[in-house]
Structure formats: C-alpha cells, structure tokens
Design an enzyme around this catalytic site. Structure first.
Site, PDB file in Angstrom:
ATOM      1  N   GLU A   1       9.075   4.111   0.064  1.00 25.51           N
ATOM      2  CA  GLU A   1       8.320   4.756  -1.029  1.00 25.51           C
ATOM      3  C   GLU A   1       8.827   6.146  -1.397  1.00 25.51           C
ATOM      4  O   GLU A   1       8.050   7.096  -1.489  1.00 25.51           O
ATOM      5  CB  GLU A   1       6.820   4.785  -0.663  1.00 25.51           C
ATOM      6  CG  GLU A   1       6.273   3.390  -0.435  1.00 25.51           C
ATOM      7  CD  GLU A   1       4.865   3.352   0.150  1.00 25.51           C
ATOM      8  OE1 GLU A   1       4.223   4.404   0.239  1.00 25.51           O
ATOM      9  OE2 GLU A   1       4.429   2.250   0.525  1.00 25.51           O
TER      10      GLU A   1
ATOM     11  N   GLU B   1       5.429  -7.032   1.502  1.00 22.88           N
ATOM     12  CA  GLU B   1       4.017  -6.723   1.814  1.00 22.88           C
ATOM     13  C   GLU B   1       3.168  -7.427   0.778  1.00 22.88           C
ATOM     14  O   GLU B   1       2.544  -6.788  -0.065  1.00 22.88           O
ATOM     15  CB  GLU B   1       3.766  -5.210   1.756  1.00 22.88           C
ATOM     16  CG  GLU B   1       4.631  -4.402   2.691  1.00 22.88           C
ATOM     17  CD  GLU B   1       4.348  -2.910   2.646  1.00 22.88           C
ATOM     18  OE1 GLU B   1       3.307  -2.492   2.105  1.00 22.88           O
ATOM     19  OE2 GLU B   1       5.178  -2.144   3.151  1.00 22.88           O
TER      20      GLU B   1
END
Ligand code: G3I
Length: 380
Positions: A163, A268
C-alpha cells in the site's frame, strides 16, 4: 457376512448425519475448492491467531480440506513480529509456517514494509524524531533480512511493500517516504532478494482498478525492472463490494500488470454485501464512518434474493480469475468464515457482513459449488 452387513447398515446410516455435521465440509459432490482449482491457481486464505494456533478446530478442518495456500493475516506485520528494535517475536509466525508445511501449502509472508501496523520505534529515535536515511536503511535491512532469512526456502513469496500508492497515483507520504523518498521501494526489494534469492517478491495494494493507481503501479514495476530489481508479481487485494468495482475495470488491471511483465495474484479477496458509505474506501485503514442502523441491514440474516446476487457476483469474479488462469497464480480469501472477517468492523464498526466463502457455521455457501463447477468447466 451378508447378515452382519444388513445388521450394521441402519447404524451406519444413522451415524452419517452426525459425521457430516462434525467432520465433513460439503462442496459440489465431494470435490473441494483446492481439488477443482488444482491446475488453475492456488486457492489461499489468510489465517488469524485462532487458526494458526489450532484453537479454531473447525476452521482448521475447513482450511486443510479446501485451501492450498496460506498467508498470515496479522502476525508477521512489524508491530507484532518486531515489537522492539532488538526483539523479534516469532512464536505465531513459526507456527504459521509449520502449519503450511505440514499441509504442503504455498506460504506467503505478509508484509515486510507497510505504513500501517508499523512498530512504533521503526522510523523514529528516542525523542520521537525521524531517524536519518542511513539509520532507516539499516533498520529496514535488519528487519527484512532477519525475517526473510529465518524462513528462507520455506516462505515462497513475500508481500515486500504494501500500500505505498494512493488512489490518485501519488506515492503515499508514509514515514518511509518522508525519510527516504521513493528510494525505499527498490531498497526493500533488494534487501528481500539478498535474504532469499529464490523467494518471489510482490508489491501488494488495494483499489488497483483506479486508473491512476493502476498506471502508477505499472510505472513502479517497470522502474524496478529497469533498475535490475527483482519483482515477480503484483498482489491485487480485492476487498470489493456489490457496486464497485466493475469486473471490466478489475480485468484491465490484471492485463496491465501482466503486460508490465509480472504475475498477478488476488491476495485479499472478500466481497462485502453491505452498503458502502463511500466508494473510495477500499482498505484505507484510516477510514471510518459512524454506525447507522440502515447501514447494517442483515443483522439477522440475508434474504435469499440478495444472497443470490452475492453468489452471482462472487461467481463472476472467479469466472474472471479462471479466464486469466495463465496470469493469475493465486487467489487468496481474506479469512475462512464470515465470523472472522475484518469487514464486520470496517469501515463501520459493529456490522454483520457476509463477505467470505464459508458461513458462520463453517458451511460452504452456494458460491463454493458455483466456483467448483466453473473450474471444472474450463478445462486446463
Ligand atoms: O489483537 C487485538 C485483540 O487483543 C483485541 O481484543 C481486539 C479488540 O478489537 O483487537 C485485536 O487487534 C485487532 C487485530 O486486527 C486482530 O484482530 C486490531 O484492533 C485491528 O486493527 C486489526 O485489524 C487488522 C487490520 O489489517 C489492521 O490494519 C485486520 O485484522 C486485518 O484483516 C487487516 O488486514 C489488512 C491487510 O494486512 C492489508 N490490506 C488491508 C487489510 C484490511 O485492512
């Protein structure tokens, strides 16, 4: 002999439902997810503490029957695995790796460099001021080489940086960026490669279907490759809902990353059935919204029609992954059952969500047989 068989048969028939409730994880026929997807891609799942320690026995049973890959949901993040500069805690990570090895699963390490769940000491000195670039480099190197080195040859792939890019394509102004600028990205990948030259290395993020973010990730991959830095794949987190993203946008990113020369893994995945207060939330952990009853409509169950819509959308995503099985090497669900999911508390605390493939009683949802049938239908 025959008489004996006839005598025992009613007993066996009576015991069957009991066995089914406690031991079996039904799927389409007796085929499990990992059987059906065997030649397509790994089907993985994130493990929380109760699964890693074996406390969640029913969950472990589903794990071992249905999944071929694992990732640690929390225990390898810096605040847990490296709580103080001179102290690592490998208790849960060691158990996690041993569980994967016992079951011959593909094991992914998550995650080495992330601004969130970052150990408080990592980027600052004793007064709380940012450390110098040299000190941060040393700390990153020590952190990465100790952890990757410990599991060398056993953990097959690492989410090296997590991220780092915002939805608008800019680099996130994290502590790592503040101190080292964009150099921290190639450095992290280099340190990981030095520690285990055989391990696959990934960049992992959410909302990668946003065009600016997609382009920035492609640029990052290309720039790492131009510098001769190893990067094997881009992890696409998922964390989707009933509205966003359009499947076509998700597909564009799979194609763009492949064209940049890396594998794609869906790292995810979960599909929230709940209304989203904002389409840009993704997995931005700093996002939070106030609880309102109308945003928690399925506390006592989901109406059949709505559940069917959820099954269809989950099926559509897996159809996409199967279509691109030459590019997608792994699809990892972010948890086994709905009761474990972080989505029950994000981006609004205290809701009841249904984002995963197994329900709160560990039973497979209709989506499981839908996925198995689709996998069996596409051949190799
Ligand atoms: O361990 C404590 C426990 O002792 C306490 O009783 C409980 C009370 O709320 O909190 C527990 O810690 C929580 C932890 O999850 C374990 O359940 C933390 O508060 C909570 O913040 C933490 O959330 C995790 C989140 O990352 C943190 O950012 C989620 O479980 C985890 O699913 C989530 O995973 C991230 C990926 O790593 C990266 N991509 C986005 C994804 C979702 O945010």
């Amino acid at each position: 002999m025959m008489r004996r068989l006839l005598y025992d048969l009613p007993l066996v028939l009576m015991a069957l439902p009991l066995w089914y409730a406690c031991c079996a994880t039904p799927s389409a026929g007796n085929v499990t997810l990992k059987d059906a997807l065997k030649d397509k891609f790994h089907i993985g799942v994130a493990l929380n503490e109760a699964l890693i320690t074996g406390r969640d026995t029913a969950g472990v049973r589903v794990l071992e029957q249905q999944f071929s890959a694992i990732v640690a949901e929390n225990c390898m993040k810096s605040m847990h695995i490296h709580p103080e500069e001179n102290r690592y805690d490998f208790t849960l990570p060691d158990q996690f790796v041993a569980l994967g090895e016992k079951n011959k699963m593909w094991i992914t390490g998550h995650t080495l460099i992330w601004h969130s769940q970052l150990s408080p000491w990592f980027c600052v000195d004793e007064e709380g001021n940012n450390v110098s670039p040299e000190v941060l480099k040393q700390r990153m190197k020590a952190h990465i080489s100790t952890i990757v080195g410990r599991y060398k040859g056993r953990i097959k792939g690492w989410d090296v940086v997590n991220e780092a890019i915002l939805d608008n394509g800019e680099l996130r102004r994290s502590k790592f960026y503040e101190i080292l600028g964009e150099e921290y990205l190639p450095l992290a990948f280099r340190y990981a490669h030095e520690a285990d030259p055989q391990a696959e290395l990934y960049y992992n993020d959410y909302n990668e279907w946003f065009p600016a973010k997609r382009d920035a990730i492609v640029k990052l991959v290309r720039s790492l490759k131009e510098k001769g830095v190893r990067i094997d794949g881009v992890g696409m987190q998922g964390h989707v809902d009933m509205e966003y993203p359009a499947i076509e946008e998700y597909e564009k990113s799979i194609l763009a990353f492949t064209q940049a020369g890396v594998k794609v893994m869906i790292t995810e995945f979960d599909l929230s059935i709940l209304p989203m207060p904002d389409r840009n939330v993704g997995a931005e952990v700093s996002a939070g919204f106030e609880y309102r009853e109308e945003l928690n409509p399925y506390r006592n169950g989901v109406p059949a029609g709505r559940m069917q819509e959820w099954t269809n959308r989950m099926g559509d995503f897996f159809d996409l992954f199967l279509k691109h099985r030459d590019k997608v090497t792994r699809v990892t669900m972010w948890g086994i059952t709905d009761r474990d999911s972080w989505k029950n508390d994000f981006p609004i605390h205290g809701r009841t969500d249904y984002p995963l493939l197994f329900d709160r009683d560990y039973q497979p949802k209709a989506a499981v047989s839908r996925i198995i049938k689709a996998a069996e239908g596409v051949g190799f």
